[in-house]
Design a protein around this motif. Structure first.
Motif, PDB file in Angstrom:
ATOM      1  N   UNK A  16       0.812  -1.215   0.000  1.00 51.20           N
ATOM      2  CA  UNK A  16       0.000   0.000   0.000  1.00 51.20           C
ATOM      3  C   UNK A  16       0.849   1.271   0.000  1.00 51.20           C
ATOM      4  N   UNK A  17       1.952   1.294   0.724  1.00 51.69           N
ATOM      5  CA  UNK A  17       2.802   2.492   0.759  1.00 51.69           C
ATOM      6  C   UNK A  17       3.448   2.722  -0.598  1.00 51.69           C
ATOM      7  N   UNK A  18       3.928   1.673  -1.211  1.00 54.42           N
ATOM      8  CA  UNK A  18       4.520   1.796  -2.556  1.00 54.42           C
ATOM      9  C   UNK A  18       3.528   2.418  -3.533  1.00 54.42           C
ATOM     10  N   UNK A  20       0.643   4.212  -2.793  1.00 57.01           N
ATOM     11  CA  UNK A  20       0.254   5.567  -2.414  1.00 57.01           C
ATOM     12  C   UNK A  20       1.373   6.573  -2.680  1.00 57.01           C
ATOM     13  N   UNK A  21       2.616   6.172  -2.500  1.00 61.12           N
ATOM     14  CA  UNK A  21       3.727   7.072  -2.831  1.00 61.12           C
ATOM     15  C   UNK A  21       3.703   7.441  -4.311  1.00 61.12           C
ATOM     16  N   UNK A  22       3.406   6.455  -5.169  1.00 61.30           N
ATOM     17  CA  UNK A  22       3.386   6.713  -6.613  1.00 61.30           C
ATOM     18  C   UNK A  22       2.214   7.590  -7.012  1.00 61.30           C
ATOM     19  N   UNK A  23       1.157   7.578  -6.199  1.00 61.59           N
ATOM     20  CA  UNK A  23      -0.037   8.389  -6.467  1.00 61.59           C
ATOM     21  C   UNK A  23       0.129   9.809  -5.945  1.00 61.59           C
ATOM     22  N   UNK A  24       0.481   9.924  -4.685  1.00 60.84           N
ATOM     23  CA  UNK A  24       0.474  11.222  -4.019  1.00 60.84           C
ATOM     24  C   UNK A  24       1.465  12.218  -4.611  1.00 60.84           C
ATOM     25  N   UNK A  25       2.587  11.752  -5.120  1.00 63.52           N
ATOM     26  CA  UNK A  25       3.562  12.690  -5.674  1.00 63.52           C
ATOM     27  C   UNK A  25       3.061  13.367  -6.942  1.00 63.52           C
ATOM     28  N   UNK A  26       1.951  12.854  -7.502  1.00 64.93           N
ATOM     29  CA  UNK A  26       1.389  13.447  -8.717  1.00 64.93           C
ATOM     30  C   UNK A  26       0.191  14.355  -8.430  1.00 64.93           C
ATOM     31  N   UNK A  27      -0.217  14.444  -7.169  1.00 64.71           N
ATOM     32  CA  UNK A  27      -1.392  15.219  -6.805  1.00 64.71           C
ATOM     33  C   UNK A  27      -1.008  16.548  -6.177  1.00 64.71           C
ATOM     34  N   UNK A  28      -1.913  17.512  -6.270  1.00 66.31           N
ATOM     35  CA  UNK A  28      -1.727  18.793  -5.590  1.00 66.31           C
ATOM     36  C   UNK A  28      -2.319  18.696  -4.185  1.00 66.31           C
ATOM     37  N   UNK A  29      -1.999  19.651  -3.309  1.00 71.69           N
ATOM     38  CA  UNK A  29      -2.559  19.624  -1.949  1.00 71.69           C
ATOM     39  C   UNK A  29      -4.085  19.713  -1.928  1.00 71.69           C
ATOM     40  N   UNK A  43      -1.947  -4.752   9.040  1.00 71.74           N
ATOM     41  CA  UNK A  43      -1.692  -3.375   9.478  1.00 71.74           C
ATOM     42  C   UNK A  43      -1.953  -2.345   8.375  1.00 71.74           C
ATOM     43  N   UNK A  44      -2.787  -2.671   7.423  1.00 75.84           N
ATOM     44  CA  UNK A  44      -3.055  -1.726   6.340  1.00 75.84           C
ATOM     45  C   UNK A  44      -3.487  -0.364   6.870  1.00 75.84           C
ATOM     46  N   UNK A  45      -4.486  -0.323   7.731  1.00 70.66           N
ATOM     47  CA  UNK A  45      -5.039   0.942   8.213  1.00 70.66           C
ATOM     48  C   UNK A  45      -4.037   1.727   9.065  1.00 70.66           C
ATOM     49  N   UNK A  46      -3.460   1.132  10.123  1.00 76.83           N
ATOM     50  CA  UNK A  46      -2.489   1.921  10.900  1.00 76.83           C
ATOM     51  C   UNK A  46      -1.287   2.354  10.078  1.00 76.83           C
ATOM     52  N   UNK A  47      -0.871   1.552   9.101  1.00 77.29           N
ATOM     53  CA  UNK A  47       0.262   1.916   8.261  1.00 77.29           C
ATOM     54  C   UNK A  47      -0.057   3.150   7.432  1.00 77.29           C
ATOM     55  N   UNK A  48      -1.250   3.206   6.883  1.00 72.76           N
ATOM     56  CA  UNK A  48      -1.665   4.379   6.098  1.00 72.76           C
ATOM     57  C   UNK A  48      -1.700   5.616   6.989  1.00 72.76           C
ATOM     58  N   UNK A  49      -2.290   5.481   8.164  1.00 72.98           N
ATOM     59  CA  UNK A  49      -2.428   6.631   9.058  1.00 72.98           C
ATOM     60  C   UNK A  49      -1.071   7.097   9.585  1.00 72.98           C
ATOM     61  N   UNK A  50      -0.176   6.149   9.901  1.00 73.25           N
ATOM     62  CA  UNK A  50       1.151   6.504  10.399  1.00 73.25           C
ATOM     63  C   UNK A  50       1.981   7.202   9.325  1.00 73.25           C
ATOM     64  N   UNK A  83     -12.481  11.662 -11.156  1.00 76.58           N
ATOM     65  CA  UNK A  83     -12.287  10.570 -10.207  1.00 76.58           C
ATOM     66  C   UNK A  83     -11.436   9.482 -10.842  1.00 76.58           C
ATOM     67  N   UNK A  84     -10.335   9.138 -10.186  1.00 71.60           N
ATOM     68  CA  UNK A  84      -9.464   8.046 -10.600  1.00 71.60           C
ATOM     69  C   UNK A  84      -9.805   6.819  -9.754  1.00 71.60           C
ATOM     70  N   UNK A  85      -9.959   5.668 -10.406  1.00 74.63           N
ATOM     71  CA  UNK A  85     -10.105   4.417  -9.662  1.00 74.63           C
ATOM     72  C   UNK A  85      -8.716   3.821  -9.478  1.00 74.63           C
ATOM     73  N   UNK A  86      -8.462   3.273  -8.302  1.00 76.18           N
ATOM     74  CA  UNK A  86      -7.095   2.869  -7.969  1.00 76.18           C
ATOM     75  C   UNK A  86      -7.104   1.590  -7.150  1.00 76.18           C
ATOM     76  N   UNK A  87      -6.316   0.609  -7.564  1.00 75.28           N
ATOM     77  CA  UNK A  87      -6.137  -0.612  -6.781  1.00 75.28           C
ATOM     78  C   UNK A  87      -4.995  -0.416  -5.791  1.00 75.28           C
ATOM     79  N   UNK A  88      -4.934  -1.249  -4.786  1.00 71.85           N
ATOM     80  CA  UNK A  88      -3.983  -1.057  -3.699  1.00 71.85           C
ATOM     81  C   UNK A  88      -2.570  -1.547  -3.998  1.00 71.85           C
ATOM     82  N   UNK A  89      -2.414  -2.381  -5.010  1.00 72.12           N
ATOM     83  CA  UNK A  89      -1.134  -3.064  -5.172  1.00 72.12           C
ATOM     84  C   UNK A  89      -0.411  -2.767  -6.479  1.00 72.12           C
ATOM     85  N   UNK A  90      -0.871  -1.754  -7.229  1.00 68.90           N
ATOM     86  CA  UNK A  90      -0.199  -1.397  -8.473  1.00 68.90           C
ATOM     87  C   UNK A  90       0.783  -0.257  -8.222  1.00 68.90           C
TER      88      UNK A  90
END
Length: 236
Positions: A16-18, A20-29, A43-50, A83-90
């Protein structure tokens, strides 16, 4: 223009971090990422929040409802213009967002779909084109896409105006991505295809979304249910 990334997660801790990192760097605040978790046991949820804090919105289903209903909830919560649809593992390629936003500069375009490279769990390339690998043909029309769905949600983005046409997802459909494409076709909305691999589509055998091999009778039942949803569809 505000962008929303809609993701459904379930036991996605290893990747999930891999993603989300690839997604978030392309988005604006001002853009948003909405995650609906379907009751992960890891630990998907706590990992995202942390890792991301308030930058990512996380909603947890009270009970396991499956990927289709989870995506429905994420889409319904989205406030973006696109709206972009996004899977967790790509893994998104760095140019994915900019290429899709450029495609939506055509005011007639309602749905954008793109190609992807197919990779294994270690990101080793299996095939440079998902459409080649899966023998996809997005131009095969309504009947063709009922017989064999050529649309993959993780490679799709839609205008917010389409949301009221596609939701709620009919309970009989097999795949939310197929339904979105079929509604566009039925309403004669423009679908724009980008013939470029804008993400790495991970096939590691444990994917939450994606069709699994089924018996012929099961496939036929699924197609009949999808056809039933189409015949019951009410045009607004």
């Amino acid at each position: 223009m505000m962008l929303s990334v809609c993701m459904a997660t379930y036991n996605g801790e290893p990747f999930i971090v891999r993603q989300l990192d690839s997604v978030l760097k392309q988005l604006s605040p001002n853009d948003e990422v909405i995650i609906v978790d379907d009751g992960s046991k890891d630990r998907t949820i706590p990992l995202i929040k942390e890792t991301y804090g308030d930058r990512v919105q996380v909603y947890v289903n009270e009970r396991n409802v499956g990927a289709i209903k989870s995506f429905e909830k994420a889409i319904s919560l989205a406030k973006g213009d696109i709206l972009f649809l996004c899977d967790q593992d790509d893994v998104w390629e760095d140019r994915k967002v900019s290429e899709i936003v450029r495609a939506f500069e055509d005011p007639g375009t309602t749905l954008v779909v793109h190609d992807a490279s197919v990779v294994d769990g270690h990101l080793k390339v299996i095939d440079p084109s998902w459409n080649h690998y899966n023998a996809n043909n997005i131009n095969q029309g309504i009947v063709g896409n009922i017989i064999k769905n050529a649309f993959t949600g993780a490679m799709m983005a839609i205008r917010k105006e389409l949301v009221s046409d596609i939701l709620p997802f009919p309970p009989s459909i097999e795949m939310h991505d197929q339904w979105i494409a079929l509604v566009c076709m039925m309403k004669k909305q423009k679908i724009t295809y980008i013939d470029q691999p804008l993400m790495k589509y991970v096939r590691h055998g444990g994917n939450v979304t994606g069709m699994k091999k089924r018996s012929l009778s099961s496939q036929l039942k699924g197609r009949v249910k999808t056809l039933s949803a189409i015949t019951r569809y009410k045009f607004q």
